[in-house]
Motif scaffolding. Structure first.
Motif, PDB file in Angstrom:
ATOM      1  N   CYS A 176       0.848  -1.180   0.000  1.00 20.08           N
ATOM      2  CA  CYS A 176       0.000   0.000   0.000  1.00 20.08           C
ATOM      3  C   CYS A 176       0.892   1.241   0.000  1.00 20.08           C
ATOM      4  O   CYS A 176       1.596   1.492   0.975  1.00 20.08           O
ATOM      5  N   MET A 177       0.898   1.968  -1.062  1.00 24.85           N
ATOM      6  CA  MET A 177       1.766   3.133  -1.178  1.00 24.85           C
ATOM      7  C   MET A 177       0.990   4.452  -1.129  1.00 24.85           C
ATOM      8  O   MET A 177       1.431   5.456  -1.661  1.00 24.85           O
ATOM      9  N   TYR A 178      -0.180   4.422  -0.486  1.00 21.94           N
ATOM     10  CA  TYR A 178      -0.908   5.667  -0.282  1.00 21.94           C
ATOM     11  C   TYR A 178      -0.104   6.568   0.653  1.00 21.94           C
ATOM     12  O   TYR A 178       0.504   6.099   1.613  1.00 21.94           O
ATOM     13  N   THR A 179      -0.104   7.833   0.391  1.00 20.59           N
ATOM     14  CA  THR A 179       0.708   8.768   1.165  1.00 20.59           C
ATOM     15  C   THR A 179       0.469   8.669   2.671  1.00 20.59           C
ATOM     16  O   THR A 179       1.430   8.648   3.433  1.00 20.59           O
ATOM     17  N   PRO A 180      -0.776   8.593   3.156  1.00 26.65           N
ATOM     18  CA  PRO A 180      -0.965   8.474   4.612  1.00 26.65           C
ATOM     19  C   PRO A 180      -0.320   7.217   5.205  1.00 26.65           C
ATOM     20  O   PRO A 180       0.110   7.222   6.348  1.00 26.65           O
ATOM     21  N   ALA A 181      -0.209   6.154   4.427  1.00 22.98           N
ATOM     22  CA  ALA A 181       0.420   4.928   4.933  1.00 22.98           C
ATOM     23  C   ALA A 181       1.932   5.082   5.032  1.00 22.98           C
ATOM     24  O   ALA A 181       2.585   4.333   5.752  1.00 22.98           O
ATOM     25  N   LEU A 182       2.497   6.042   4.331  1.00 26.50           N
ATOM     26  CA  LEU A 182       3.941   6.259   4.352  1.00 26.50           C
ATOM     27  C   LEU A 182       4.369   7.215   5.457  1.00 26.50           C
ATOM     28  O   LEU A 182       5.549   7.364   5.740  1.00 26.50           O
ATOM     29  N   HIS A 183       3.421   7.878   6.080  1.00 28.23           N
ATOM     30  CA  HIS A 183       3.710   8.808   7.172  1.00 28.23           C
ATOM     31  C   HIS A 183       3.404   8.106   8.497  1.00 28.23           C
ATOM     32  O   HIS A 183       2.256   7.999   8.897  1.00 28.23           O
ATOM     33  N   VAL A 184       4.446   7.615   9.150  1.00 25.19           N
ATOM     34  CA  VAL A 184       4.288   6.852  10.379  1.00 25.19           C
ATOM     35  C   VAL A 184       4.744   7.722  11.549  1.00 25.19           C
ATOM     36  O   VAL A 184       5.896   8.140  11.595  1.00 25.19           O
ATOM     37  N   PRO A 185       3.878   8.018  12.498  1.00 24.63           N
ATOM     38  CA  PRO A 185       4.285   8.844  13.633  1.00 24.63           C
ATOM     39  C   PRO A 185       5.219   8.075  14.571  1.00 24.63           C
ATOM     40  O   PRO A 185       5.131   6.857  14.699  1.00 24.63           O
ATOM     41  N   LEU A 186       6.116   8.792  15.205  1.00 22.39           N
ATOM     42  CA  LEU A 186       7.030   8.224  16.187  1.00 22.39           C
ATOM     43  C   LEU A 186       7.032   9.138  17.397  1.00 22.39           C
ATOM     44  O   LEU A 186       7.293  10.338  17.278  1.00 22.39           O
TER      45      LEU A 186
END
Length: 86
Positions: A1-11
């Motif tokens: 899944c390369m949707y932009t929200p899936a690539l932004h992972v909070p830490l």
């Protein structure tokens, strides 16, 4: 899944005396950046061969690479562009 929200992972990190409260890093980062950051915070030497960068002190990445092996997808993100390989 390369949707932009899936690539932004909070830490979220908490390390009193080392990380200022409510400090936000807005650089492009990758998961491999966590290890060098933790090693510096713990006052230990960096690993001799590492691909990661310190989230707080190293220069930001110009691009990031992500892969999703279940679907054999990969993405390269830079500026406002995203190249997806499927």
């Amino acid at each position: 899944c390369m949707y932009t929200p899936a690539l932004h992972v909070p830490l979220l990190m908490r390390f009193p005396g080392k990380i200022a409260p409510r400090q936000v890093v807005k650089k492009r980062t990758e998961h491999v950046d966590v290890a060098p950051t933790l090693l510096r915070l713990l006052n230990t030497e960096r690993l001799p061969q590492t691909h990661g960068r310190d989230l707080f002190t190293d220069p930001p990445r110009e691009e990031i690479f992500s892969e999703y092996l279940e679907n054999e997808e990969a993405a390269l993100l830079w500026d406002r562009w995203k190249l997806v390989y499927t």
